[in-house]
Design a protein around this motif. Structure first.
Motif, PDB file in Angstrom:
ATOM      1  N   PRO A   1       0.801  -1.234   0.000  1.00 45.24           N
ATOM      2  CA  PRO A   1       0.000   0.000   0.000  1.00 45.24           C
ATOM      3  C   PRO A   1       0.832   1.281   0.000  1.00 45.24           C
ATOM      4  CG  PRO A   1      -0.835  -1.544   1.627  1.00 45.24           C
ATOM      5  CD  PRO A   1       0.429  -2.131   1.097  1.00 45.24           C
ATOM      6  N   TYR A   2       2.063   1.245   0.516  1.00 43.55           N
ATOM      7  CA  TYR A   2       2.827   2.487   0.530  1.00 43.55           C
ATOM      8  C   TYR A   2       3.169   2.937  -0.892  1.00 43.55           C
ATOM      9  CZ  TYR A   2       6.999  -0.448   0.080  1.00 43.55           C
ATOM     10  OH  TYR A   2       7.911  -1.359  -0.356  1.00 43.55           O
TER      11      TYR A   2
ATOM     12  N   MET B   1       0.194   4.854  -1.957  1.00 43.74           N
ATOM     13  CA  MET B   1       0.194   6.135  -1.263  1.00 43.74           C
ATOM     14  C   MET B   1       1.167   7.101  -1.936  1.00 43.74           C
ATOM     15  SD  MET B   1      -1.405   7.567   1.083  1.00 43.74           S
ATOM     16  CE  MET B   1      -1.248   9.334   1.131  1.00 43.74           C
TER      17      MET B   1
ATOM     18  N   LYS C   1       0.382  10.655  -3.823  1.00 47.74           N
ATOM     19  CA  LYS C   1       0.991  11.945  -3.500  1.00 47.74           C
ATOM     20  C   LYS C   1       1.402  12.692  -4.757  1.00 47.74           C
ATOM     21  CE  LYS C   1       3.525  10.743   0.711  1.00 47.74           C
ATOM     22  NZ  LYS C   1       4.917  10.456   1.129  1.00 47.74           N
TER      23      LYS C   1
ATOM     24  N   TYR D   1      11.192   3.990  -2.199  1.00 45.55           N
ATOM     25  CA  TYR D   1      10.517   3.094  -1.254  1.00 45.55           C
ATOM     26  C   TYR D   1      10.794   1.600  -1.461  1.00 45.55           C
ATOM     27  CZ  TYR D   1       8.247   7.291   0.415  1.00 45.55           C
ATOM     28  OH  TYR D   1       8.013   8.531   0.939  1.00 45.55           O
TER      29      TYR D   1
ATOM     30  N   ARG E   1      14.545   0.489  -1.670  1.00 43.98           N
ATOM     31  CA  ARG E   1      15.164   0.683  -0.370  1.00 43.98           C
ATOM     32  C   ARG E   1      14.796  -0.461   0.591  1.00 43.98           C
ATOM     33  NH1 ARG E   1      16.182   4.831   3.415  1.00 43.98           N
ATOM     34  NH2 ARG E   1      16.915   3.671   5.224  1.00 43.98           N
TER      35      ARG E   1
ATOM     36  N   PRO F   1      15.984   1.562  10.404  1.00 38.92           N
ATOM     37  CA  PRO F   1      15.805   2.100  11.760  1.00 38.92           C
ATOM     38  C   PRO F   1      15.250   1.064  12.738  1.00 38.92           C
ATOM     39  CG  PRO F   1      14.152   2.987  10.262  1.00 38.92           C
ATOM     40  CD  PRO F   1      15.172   2.282   9.424  1.00 38.92           C
TER      41      PRO F   1
ATOM     42  N   ALA G   1       0.595   2.031   4.641  1.00 36.39           N
ATOM     43  CA  ALA G   1       0.758   3.102   3.662  1.00 36.39           C
ATOM     44  C   ALA G   1       1.955   3.984   3.978  1.00 36.39           C
ATOM     45  CB  ALA G   1      -0.507   3.946   3.591  1.00 36.39           C
ATOM     46  N   LEU G   2       2.530   3.803   5.178  1.00 40.10           N
ATOM     47  CA  LEU G   2       3.723   4.568   5.533  1.00 40.10           C
ATOM     48  C   LEU G   2       4.936   3.646   5.411  1.00 40.10           C
ATOM     49  CD1 LEU G   2       2.314   6.387   8.658  1.00 40.10           C
ATOM     50  CD2 LEU G   2       3.223   7.541   6.647  1.00 40.10           C
TER      51      LEU G   2
ATOM     52  N   PRO H   1       8.203   1.998   6.577  1.00 40.62           N
ATOM     53  CA  PRO H   1       8.762   1.774   7.915  1.00 40.62           C
ATOM     54  C   PRO H   1      10.197   2.269   8.068  1.00 40.62           C
ATOM     55  CG  PRO H   1       8.719  -0.276   6.684  1.00 40.62           C
ATOM     56  CD  PRO H   1       8.044   0.744   5.830  1.00 40.62           C
ATOM     57  N   VAL H   2      10.862   2.565   6.972  1.00 40.26           N
ATOM     58  CA  VAL H   2      12.268   2.957   7.084  1.00 40.26           C
ATOM     59  C   VAL H   2      12.500   4.449   6.810  1.00 40.26           C
ATOM     60  CG1 VAL H   2      13.128   0.644   6.571  1.00 40.26           C
ATOM     61  CG2 VAL H   2      12.828   2.273   4.719  1.00 40.26           C
ATOM     62  N   HIS H   3      11.414   5.191   6.611  1.00 41.84           N
ATOM     63  CA  HIS H   3      11.557   6.630   6.469  1.00 41.84           C
ATOM     64  C   HIS H   3      10.799   7.297   7.613  1.00 41.84           C
ATOM     65  CE1 HIS H   3      12.264   5.183   2.342  1.00 41.84           C
ATOM     66  NE2 HIS H   3      13.068   6.206   2.243  1.00 41.84           N
TER      67      HIS H   3
ATOM     68  N   ASN I   1      10.063  12.958   6.958  1.00 40.79           N
ATOM     69  CA  ASN I   1      10.545  12.757   5.587  1.00 40.79           C
ATOM     70  C   ASN I   1       9.383  12.585   4.618  1.00 40.79           C
ATOM     71  OD1 ASN I   1      11.174  10.995   3.280  1.00 40.79           O
ATOM     72  ND2 ASN I   1      13.269  10.988   4.070  1.00 40.79           N
ATOM     73  N   GLN I   2       8.413  11.752   5.001  1.00 39.48           N
ATOM     74  CA  GLN I   2       7.303  11.453   4.097  1.00 39.48           C
ATOM     75  C   GLN I   2       6.333  12.630   3.968  1.00 39.48           C
ATOM     76  OE1 GLN I   2       5.965   7.125   4.481  1.00 39.48           O
ATOM     77  NE2 GLN I   2       7.390   7.293   6.178  1.00 39.48           N
TER      78      GLN I   2
ATOM     79  N   GLU J   1       8.248  15.410   1.841  1.00 39.59           N
ATOM     80  CA  GLU J   1       8.251  14.995   0.440  1.00 39.59           C
ATOM     81  C   GLU J   1       6.927  15.344  -0.242  1.00 39.59           C
ATOM     82  OE1 GLU J   1       9.158  10.741  -0.940  1.00 39.59           O
ATOM     83  OE2 GLU J   1       7.023  10.811  -0.499  1.00 39.59           O
ATOM     84  N   ALA J   2       5.816  15.082   0.477  1.00 37.27           N
ATOM     85  CA  ALA J   2       4.499  15.343  -0.109  1.00 37.27           C
ATOM     86  C   ALA J   2       4.295  16.827  -0.397  1.00 37.27           C
ATOM     87  CB  ALA J   2       3.403  14.826   0.826  1.00 37.27           C
TER      88      ALA J   2
ATOM     89  N   TYR K   1       9.164   7.126  13.545  1.00 39.03           N
ATOM     90  CA  TYR K   1       8.815   6.182  12.470  1.00 39.03           C
ATOM     91  C   TYR K   1       7.390   5.695  12.671  1.00 39.03           C
ATOM     92  CZ  TYR K   1      13.699   6.246  11.240  1.00 39.03           C
ATOM     93  OH  TYR K   1      14.939   6.659  10.846  1.00 39.03           O
TER      94      TYR K   1
ATOM     95  N   MET L   1      -1.792  10.460   8.511  1.00 35.94           N
ATOM     96  CA  MET L   1      -2.199  10.299   7.121  1.00 35.94           C
ATOM     97  C   MET L   1      -3.145  11.427   6.702  1.00 35.94           C
ATOM     98  SD  MET L   1      -0.439   7.735   6.379  1.00 35.94           S
ATOM     99  CE  MET L   1      -0.759   7.936   4.658  1.00 35.94           C
TER     100      MET L   1
ATOM    101  N   MET M   1      -1.139  14.438   6.184  1.00 34.12           N
ATOM    102  CA  MET M   1      -0.435  14.329   4.911  1.00 34.12           C
ATOM    103  C   MET M   1      -1.358  14.710   3.750  1.00 34.12           C
ATOM    104  SD  MET M   1       1.560  11.056   3.293  1.00 34.12           S
ATOM    105  CE  MET M   1       2.737  10.851   4.590  1.00 34.12           C
TER     106      MET M   1
END
Lengths: 329, 342
Positions: free
Chosen positions: A224-225, A228, A232, A243, A246, A322, B116-117, B119-121, B125-126, B129-130, B165, B178, B181
């Motif tokens: 889903p990301y 998303m 955007k 994404y 990475r 992370p 939808a997010l 996990p590593v940013h 950041n997200q 970016e938007a 995160y 969200m 965002m």
């Protein structure tokens, strides 16, 4: 993050100590010792030694003492920075392997960089253009890459280069630089020669990594990301690189832990075939002549490289992900 | 067509072409969204509501494809004279024009904020970016907008959240992030894809109130997708009832709830548990199940499960969506005789 790295570094000497025991046992494992094979070699060439001479030789190198005494003598010398003397070459071992070790690391790291630089785009394009011509082409290519032994690739390329182009592609230096001291010209010369062994050694790893990346990426592409990021208004390629690529790289980075040591030690046969001045061929020779201190030092440096490789991959992974960073601290 | 509308979906058709067959996920959907209006799209799983909004955003992925109809959208706030519509269905889904609309004029609140997010940013950041995708501003300014929006949607200590995160936040907080965002670029139209399914009931109510408030403050229109009629009753002005890729009935929320015309709408409303019904009585359900998308019935898609099925009529022709009365439209032969042309 810093705590994590320090923790890992503190573990390093302990690991090396354990490995030194294993290295020593491994070297002692074959029957006989250096003197035995030396005598055999002499006998093969027609000369011989008498009993007294042989015993004197054994005593000189401490080969008549029990194993653990030999080990501790060896270890205490190593701790003082003295790797000992090669029985076979009659030269200090540090002198023998110093430069070869450096070249091994240079070759290993360039192979590693080559592997990633090639596997990343191939894996990414194969996944994003699944079932395209490109994908099929590299699927076949990758299977061939994985299935062909690297020394065979080396032999074929050597033969092709010699029979079609009339050039010899062995070694890491031109003859005039082979034994010269380090200079700018020598570095350039190394650059001119290192790419071929790098490609040969890297083919197998590249094929594997590209396959792994493709599979990982195919899993990520429907998450889903992705939707998303598209919603955007992100351009498709930018979002794919930011994404899913990475995220798909993470398992790849954790595979470095074994891949990097594999490049360092796995190059033995290729290095022998291509006559590379790395430590691989030297290890082979020292094992044949039962030059135990030399073999021990080489095996130990392989262990050292393996530990450093694992450390590098751990640090890289913690830096990239992370979730791992948080878990550790 | 409502000349005032900011979005007018006309006869939208989206298909998925696969080796096994073609799925008409969206098969001639039409509805309008007026400025500042909340339109609820309701229907069972697989009725095509998610594909409808993905088609509007033009993010339907292969093998799916928008094959017909119009998606008329008015991106600018100024010059609302009814002529400056853009037909999103004609744009390239990955092209620059569509991308400047997506996330800027039309924003999405996804179903599962966790997934939808990335996990590593970081959240920051997200969010940044938007903003930067659509505004030519530096990182510092983008961060300020992000923090401002998080404050607005009730994220506590938003400055700290910027470096957090997604997996460090609670479910409700993630959904608020969200929403923040989605609001970053002050969209004209907000599309909320079942925004309350992944969170618990108390948080659900908060999120719904929040969306209602934001809609008023920002003068946005919202398309709200849900399978929960209770949620629709709380937030929507207009309702679109979908079944198997088609609109069964549409109209103002009061009319739909108090005077449902389509047998499917009636059946849906009948299956809501009420505090007035006597206990231990079985809850009415809709007979049968949704047909497999490859085996769509000919004629009206609902006739195999319909209580008022008219043999020889409903299984032969597909009823068109026709205006009945002042505001309501229905596609059912009980109420009109107009059939789709084949």
């Amino acid at each position: 993050m810093l705590v994590y790295i320090v923790k890992r570094l503190l573990l390093l000497p302990l690991l090396l100590l354990v490995f030194s025991v294993i290295a020593f046992i491994l070297i002692q494992a074959p029957p006989g010792d250096f003197v035995t094979s030396y005598v055999a070699e002499l006998a093969a060439s027609g000369s011989s030694m008498d009993r007294l001479q042989i015993d004197a030789l054994r005593e000189l190198y401490g080969l008549d003492r029990p194993g653990y005494v030999q080990y501790f003598k060896w270890l205490s010398r190593i701790l003082q920075g003295d790797l000992g003397i090669s029985l076979d070459f009659q030269k200090p071992i540090s002198e023998l392997i110093g430069q070869r070790l450096l070249l091994t690391v240079i070759l290993g790291l360039s192979t590693f960089l080559f592997t990633f630089a090639v596997a990343l785009p191939i894996g990414t394009i194969s996944a994003t253009r699944q079932y395209s011509f490109f994908d099929y082409f590299f699927t076949v290519f990758n299977y061939v890459g994985v299935a062909t032994p690297t020394f065979m690739t080396a032999l074929i390329l050597m033969w092709l280069a010699f029979s079609k182009l009339g050039i010899t592609i062995t070694g890491l230096f031109s003859p005039e630089y082979a034994d010269a001291a380090w200079s700018f010209g020598r570095v350039v010369d190394l650059g001119k020669h290192v790419w071929l062994p790098m490609v040969i050694l890297g083919l197998d790893g590249t094929a594997r990594l590209a396959r792994i990346l493709r599979a990982n990426l195919l899993d990520e592409l429907n998450k889903p990301y992705m939707e998303m990021a598209r919603a955007k208004g992100m351009p498709e390629w930018r979002l794919i690189i930011k994404y899913p690529v990475r995220l798909a790289i993470n398992p790849l980075v954790s595979s470095l832990g074994w891949y990097l040591p594999l490049i360092f030690s796995g190059s033995l046969i290729v290095a022998t075939v291509l006559n590379l001045p790395t430590i691989g061929p030297l290890l082979l020779r020292s094992l044949i002549s039962q030059d135990m201190f030399l073999a021990g030092s080489i095996v130990l440096s392989y262990f050292g490289l393996a530990v450093i490789g694992t450390l590098l991959s751990d640090v890289l992974l913690a830096w990239l992900d992370p979730r791992i960073r948080m878990e550790e601290s | 067509m409502n000349t005032n509308a900011i979005l007018s979906v006309r006869n939208l058709k989206t298909r998925f072409t696969m080796d096994e067959g073609t799925t008409k996920a969206v098969d001639g959907v039409s509805f309008d969204v007026a400025p500042g209006q909340v339109v609820g799209i309701v229907g069972e799983s697989g009725c095509g509501k998610s594909v409808t909004i993905k088609s509007i955003l033009r993010i339907v992925q292969k093998p799916g494809e928008v094959v017909g109809g119009e998606i008329l959208f008015r991106p600018q706030r100024h010059g609302e004279n009814g002529t400056d519509f853009v037909d999103l269905a004609k744009l390239d889904g990955r092209g620059k024009e569509m991308r400047t609309i997506r996330g800027n004029d039309i924003a999405l609140i996804p179903q599962e904020p966790m997934a939808a997010l990335s996990p590593v940013h970081t959240i920051g950041n997200q969010l940044v970016e938007a903003v930067q995708l659509h505004r030519k501003i530096n990182k510092r300014q983008a961060e300020e907008i992000a923090i401002e929006r998080m404050k607005e949607v009730g994220v506590p200590s938003p400055e700290e959240r910027m470096s957090a995160y997604s997996w460090e936040l609670s479910g409700g907080l993630r959904q608020r992030v969200m929403i923040a965002m989605a609001l970053l670029c002050s969209p004209r139209l907000l599309i909320a894809d079942e925004p309350t399914t992944a969170i618990d009931v108390t948080t659900q109510a908060q999120v719904l109130n929040l969306l209602r408030g934001l809609q008023k403050n920002h003068d946005m229109a919202i398309i709200f997708i849900t399978h929960d009629l209770g949620v629709i009753a709380q937030v929507a002005d207009d309702v679109v009832v979908m079944y198997l890729g088609r609109v069964m009935e549409t109209g103002p929320v009061d009319d739909i709830f108090h005077n449902p015309l389509h047998p499917y709408t009636k059946a849906l409303l009948g299956s809501i548990p009420s505090i007035h019904t006597t206990s231990r009585e079985p809850l009415p359900t809709i007979e049968g199940s949704i047909p497999h998308p490859f085996n769509r019935p000919a004629g009206c898609p609902f006739f195999p499960r319909c209580a008022a099925y008219m043999p020889g009529k409903c299984d032969r022709q597909t009823p068109k969506l026709e205006r009945i009365g002042e505001h309501q439209s229905v596609s059912c032969f009980l109420h009109h005789e107009v059939a789709e042309e084949i």
